[in-house]
Write an enzyme that holds these catalytic residues in place. Structure first.
Site, PDB file in Angstrom:
ATOM      1  N   PRO A   1       0.844  -1.201   0.000  1.00 25.90           N
ATOM      2  CA  PRO A   1       0.000   0.000   0.000  1.00 25.90           C
ATOM      3  C   PRO A   1       0.876   1.247   0.000  1.00 25.90           C
ATOM      4  O   PRO A   1       1.665   1.456   0.911  1.00 25.90           O
ATOM      5  CB  PRO A   1      -0.778  -0.119   1.314  1.00 25.90           C
ATOM      6  CG  PRO A   1       0.032  -1.023   2.184  1.00 25.90           C
ATOM      7  CD  PRO A   1       0.779  -1.941   1.268  1.00 25.90           C
TER       8      PRO A   1
ATOM      9  N   SER B   1      -4.083   1.615  -0.548  1.00 24.79           N
ATOM     10  CA  SER B   1      -3.957   2.413   0.676  1.00 24.79           C
ATOM     11  C   SER B   1      -5.255   3.141   1.007  1.00 24.79           C
ATOM     12  O   SER B   1      -5.969   3.591   0.103  1.00 24.79           O
ATOM     13  CB  SER B   1      -2.840   3.439   0.462  1.00 24.79           C
ATOM     14  OG  SER B   1      -2.830   4.388   1.503  1.00 24.79           O
TER      15      SER B   1
ATOM     16  N   TYR C   1      -6.151   2.677   7.616  1.00 29.13           N
ATOM     17  CA  TYR C   1      -5.701   3.541   8.710  1.00 29.13           C
ATOM     18  C   TYR C   1      -6.957   3.934   9.475  1.00 29.13           C
ATOM     19  O   TYR C   1      -7.827   4.627   8.921  1.00 29.13           O
ATOM     20  CB  TYR C   1      -5.059   4.833   8.165  1.00 29.13           C
ATOM     21  CG  TYR C   1      -3.601   4.708   7.822  1.00 29.13           C
ATOM     22  CD1 TYR C   1      -2.676   4.264   8.752  1.00 29.13           C
ATOM     23  CD2 TYR C   1      -3.139   5.083   6.566  1.00 29.13           C
ATOM     24  CE1 TYR C   1      -1.328   4.162   8.429  1.00 29.13           C
ATOM     25  CE2 TYR C   1      -1.795   4.990   6.245  1.00 29.13           C
ATOM     26  CZ  TYR C   1      -0.903   4.525   7.179  1.00 29.13           C
ATOM     27  OH  TYR C   1       0.416   4.424   6.870  1.00 29.13           O
TER      28      TYR C   1
ATOM     29  N   THR D   1      -2.675  -1.256   9.308  1.00 27.82           N
ATOM     30  CA  THR D   1      -1.294  -0.814   9.568  1.00 27.82           C
ATOM     31  C   THR D   1      -1.162  -0.477  11.045  1.00 27.82           C
ATOM     32  O   THR D   1      -1.931   0.324  11.578  1.00 27.82           O
ATOM     33  CB  THR D   1      -0.958   0.408   8.696  1.00 27.82           C
ATOM     34  OG1 THR D   1      -1.033   0.014   7.327  1.00 27.82           O
ATOM     35  CG2 THR D   1       0.440   0.929   8.987  1.00 27.82           C
TER      36      THR D   1
ATOM     37  N   LYS E   1      -0.190  -5.268   9.544  1.00 26.18           N
ATOM     38  CA  LYS E   1       1.031  -4.878   8.828  1.00 26.18           C
ATOM     39  C   LYS E   1       1.846  -3.934   9.697  1.00 26.18           C
ATOM     40  O   LYS E   1       1.333  -2.917  10.170  1.00 26.18           O
ATOM     41  CB  LYS E   1       0.676  -4.171   7.523  1.00 26.18           C
ATOM     42  CG  LYS E   1       1.884  -3.568   6.797  1.00 26.18           C
ATOM     43  CD  LYS E   1       1.498  -2.986   5.458  1.00 26.18           C
ATOM     44  CE  LYS E   1       2.695  -2.371   4.754  1.00 26.18           C
ATOM     45  NZ  LYS E   1       3.113  -1.107   5.346  1.00 26.18           N
TER      46      LYS E   1
ATOM     47  N   HIS F   1       7.596  -0.263   7.811  1.00 32.79           N
ATOM     48  CA  HIS F   1       7.067   0.836   6.991  1.00 32.79           C
ATOM     49  C   HIS F   1       8.149   1.350   6.025  1.00 32.79           C
ATOM     50  O   HIS F   1       8.252   2.541   5.750  1.00 32.79           O
ATOM     51  CB  HIS F   1       6.599   1.967   7.913  1.00 32.79           C
ATOM     52  CG  HIS F   1       5.341   2.653   7.465  1.00 32.79           C
ATOM     53  ND1 HIS F   1       4.126   2.468   8.069  1.00 32.79           N
ATOM     54  CD2 HIS F   1       5.112   3.553   6.479  1.00 32.79           C
ATOM     55  CE1 HIS F   1       3.204   3.231   7.481  1.00 32.79           C
ATOM     56  NE2 HIS F   1       3.785   3.885   6.492  1.00 32.79           N
TER      57      HIS F   1
ATOM     58  N   ARG G   1      10.176   4.255   7.049  1.00 31.51           N
ATOM     59  CA  ARG G   1       9.594   5.601   6.932  1.00 31.51           C
ATOM     60  C   ARG G   1       9.027   6.114   8.249  1.00 31.51           C
ATOM     61  O   ARG G   1       8.580   7.247   8.322  1.00 31.51           O
ATOM     62  CB  ARG G   1       8.473   5.593   5.875  1.00 31.51           C
ATOM     63  CG  ARG G   1       8.987   5.454   4.465  1.00 31.51           C
ATOM     64  CD  ARG G   1       7.861   5.146   3.480  1.00 31.51           C
ATOM     65  NE  ARG G   1       6.904   6.215   3.284  1.00 31.51           N
ATOM     66  CZ  ARG G   1       7.081   7.290   2.531  1.00 31.51           C
ATOM     67  NH1 ARG G   1       8.248   7.457   1.908  1.00 31.51           N
ATOM     68  NH2 ARG G   1       6.133   8.194   2.387  1.00 31.51           N
TER      69      ARG G   1
ATOM     70  N   ASP H   1       7.955  -7.120   4.072  1.00 33.71           N
ATOM     71  CA  ASP H   1       8.366  -6.120   3.083  1.00 33.71           C
ATOM     72  C   ASP H   1       9.592  -5.392   3.606  1.00 33.71           C
ATOM     73  O   ASP H   1      10.043  -5.630   4.720  1.00 33.71           O
ATOM     74  CB  ASP H   1       7.223  -5.160   2.712  1.00 33.71           C
ATOM     75  CG  ASP H   1       6.849  -4.187   3.830  1.00 33.71           C
ATOM     76  OD1 ASP H   1       7.587  -4.071   4.834  1.00 33.71           O
ATOM     77  OD2 ASP H   1       5.801  -3.535   3.694  1.00 33.71           O
ATOM     78  N   GLY H   2      10.145  -4.521   2.772  1.00 36.44           N
ATOM     79  CA  GLY H   2      11.301  -3.741   3.202  1.00 36.44           C
ATOM     80  C   GLY H   2      12.549  -4.125   2.444  1.00 36.44           C
ATOM     81  O   GLY H   2      13.227  -5.083   2.798  1.00 36.44           O
TER      82      GLY H   2
ATOM     83  N   ARG I   1      14.205  -6.167  -3.692  1.00 38.00           N
ATOM     84  CA  ARG I   1      14.462  -5.626  -5.040  1.00 38.00           C
ATOM     85  C   ARG I   1      14.714  -6.713  -6.074  1.00 38.00           C
ATOM     86  O   ARG I   1      14.755  -6.421  -7.267  1.00 38.00           O
ATOM     87  CB  ARG I   1      15.722  -4.720  -5.024  1.00 38.00           C
ATOM     88  CG  ARG I   1      15.669  -3.572  -4.034  1.00 38.00           C
ATOM     89  CD  ARG I   1      14.726  -2.471  -4.509  1.00 38.00           C
ATOM     90  NE  ARG I   1      14.659  -1.403  -3.535  1.00 38.00           N
ATOM     91  CZ  ARG I   1      13.769  -1.341  -2.549  1.00 38.00           C
ATOM     92  NH1 ARG I   1      12.855  -2.273  -2.414  1.00 38.00           N
ATOM     93  NH2 ARG I   1      13.774  -0.334  -1.705  1.00 38.00           N
TER      94      ARG I   1
ATOM     95  N   ARG J   1       8.750   0.764  -2.795  1.00 36.47           N
ATOM     96  CA  ARG J   1       9.456   1.786  -3.585  1.00 36.47           C
ATOM     97  C   ARG J   1       9.611   1.417  -5.059  1.00 36.47           C
ATOM     98  O   ARG J   1       9.418   2.278  -5.924  1.00 36.47           O
ATOM     99  CB  ARG J   1      10.815   2.103  -2.966  1.00 36.47           C
ATOM    100  CG  ARG J   1      10.706   2.990  -1.710  1.00 36.47           C
ATOM    101  CD  ARG J   1      12.086   3.349  -1.179  1.00 36.47           C
ATOM    102  NE  ARG J   1      12.010   4.119   0.038  1.00 36.47           N
ATOM    103  CZ  ARG J   1      11.840   3.613   1.260  1.00 36.47           C
ATOM    104  NH1 ARG J   1      11.695   2.317   1.415  1.00 36.47           N
ATOM    105  NH2 ARG J   1      11.805   4.397   2.311  1.00 36.47           N
TER     106      ARG J   1
HETATM  107  C1  GLV Z   1       2.198   6.407   4.527  1.00 40.27           C
HETATM  108  O1  GLV Z   1       1.892   5.344   4.983  1.00 40.27           O
HETATM  109  C2  GLV Z   1       3.552   6.827   4.344  1.00 40.27           C
HETATM  110  O2  GLV Z   1       4.470   6.033   4.604  1.00 40.27           O
HETATM  111  O3  GLV Z   1       3.753   7.960   3.920  1.00 40.27           O
END
Ligand code: GLV
Length: 367
Positions: free
Chosen positions: A88, A117, A145, A171, A240, A264, A267, A295-296, A299, A319
């Site tokens: 997402p 998302s 969310y 999440t 998640k 995340h 992030r 995830d994370g 590649r 990404r």
């Molecule tokens: C939202 O979930 C973000 O990582 O910006």
């Protein structure tokens, strides 16, 4: 916005997912790029996620019979042609005008799963409608969310059920946003044309913008909210964003259908451990009671194979989706997914692995 498939040309010289990063960056304004791509704080976790896959070696077995090899896996009662889902990612129209419609189409065309998302720039109904009839598509999940108004949260879940989403992905690692320094440095602001389309029907959340941190955390979900959500929806609830094995056990206890080991993409809380480090511990704690995803920093097809050898049933990529979408729209995302699957098939053949339901842990050699 109506979906106009753009058969954008692929940039020249793309041989791997990471090759999409430079063309995408060149086409995206720096503040938007910072929002879409940067990790939190010093980006230590974002880098660690990637490095952890690199540190694991594959130790192949040779001369294995490879007839009947398949990338298919079972997940929540469904057969996936390939154990890959698009993560997402919010506001995909920042990357490309077709936004989530493009990435959902690409996922469907490649048999990959798609997780929409809450903060999608295209409404959840429109995305579901666009891919509903695609044969051979992977699962379609809705990422939730929780909203300040519990009635809005309930309505989002109801809409996802009605529209045909197959799971709710809650999440759990973002009660507040992490230190998004790169966004602040570049002064990122969401452009008026890009909106959280799913939230448009509701009155603006009273906490938007001005609320302090402690007001926000008071609204953050807790384990009892997860239990209530599991009771309130007929859809499987997937958590998640957990890393701790005891949280994974708790997820099983409250009735989660699966967990996604995730930080995340680095992030939110910087300096958390890489997901590849925590995955085997979570898989051990869950002991096969529910599927574990991760995830994370994925590649490469070799990363996917390593994730499955560490106990994951499937992986999510974030990404690379943004990069391919920004560089070449739906075509780019489909191409990136195809590359990942081709790499996975090649890694399986070269390491003597025929069945992703049972990837041999002995395939891995840690430093
Ligand atoms: C939202 O979930 C973000 O990582 O910006």
């Amino acid at each position: 916005m109506s979906f106009v498939p753009q058969l954008n040309a692929l940039p020249a010289g793309i041989a791997a997912l990471a090759d999409y990063e430079d063309p995408a960056r060149a086409l995206t304004d720096p503040a938007t790029w910072a929002y879409l791509n940067a990790g939190a704080g010093d980006e230590i976790t974002a880098r660690a996620n990637r490095a952890a896959w690199d540190r694991l070696g594959l130790l192949p077995r040779v001369l294995q019979p490879l007839a009947g090899a398949s990338t298919a896996v079972e997940l929540l009662g469904r057969k996936l042609p390939c154990p890959v889902l698009l993560a997402p990612v919010a506001y995909q129209q920042l990357a490309h005008p077709d936004g989530e419609l493009a990435s959902a189409h690409a996922a469907a065309a490649q048999g990959a799963g798609f997780v929409l998302s809450t903060q999608s720039s295209v409404a959840l109904e429109a995305v579901a409608q666009a891919v509903r009839l695609e044969s051979g598509r992977g699962p379609l999940w809705f990422q939730l969310y929780p909203q300040p108004d519990a009635g809005v949260t309930r309505d989002l879940v109801r809409r996802a059920e009605l529209a045909g989403y197959e799971a709710i992905v809650l999440t759990v690692d973002a009660p507040v946003q992490g230190a998004r320094d790169a966004q602040r440095r570049t002064g990122f602001r969401l452009p008026p044309a890009v909106r959280a389309a799913n939230l448009q029907p509701y009155p603006a959340a009273p906490l938007d913008g001005s609320a302090g941190l402690l007001e926000r955390v008071a609204l953050a979900p807790t384990w009892s909210d997860v239990e209530a959500l599991v009771d309130a929806t007929r859809l499987p609830v997937i958590l998640k964003g957990l890393l701790h094995p005891e949280d994974a056990r708790e997820a099983v206890r409250v009735g989660a259908a699966a967990v996604i080991v995730s930080n995340h993409g680095g992030r939110n809380l910087d300096t958390t451990p890489a997901t590849a480090r925590m995955l085997p511990r979570v898989a051990q704690a869950v002991a096969g009671d529910i599927p574990v995803l991760v995830d994370g920093g994925i590649r490469r097809g070799t990363d996917v194979l390593k994730a499955l050898a560490l106990g994951a049933r499937a992986v999510l990529v974030g990404r690379p989706l943004v990069w391919a979408l920004a560089a070449a729209g739906a075509l780019g995302v489909a191409h990136a997914l195809r590359l990942l699957r081709d790499e996975l098939e090649s890694a399986m053949a070269l390491s003597g692995c025929v069945n992703l339901q049972r990837v041999c842990g002995g395939l891995l050699l840690a430093d």
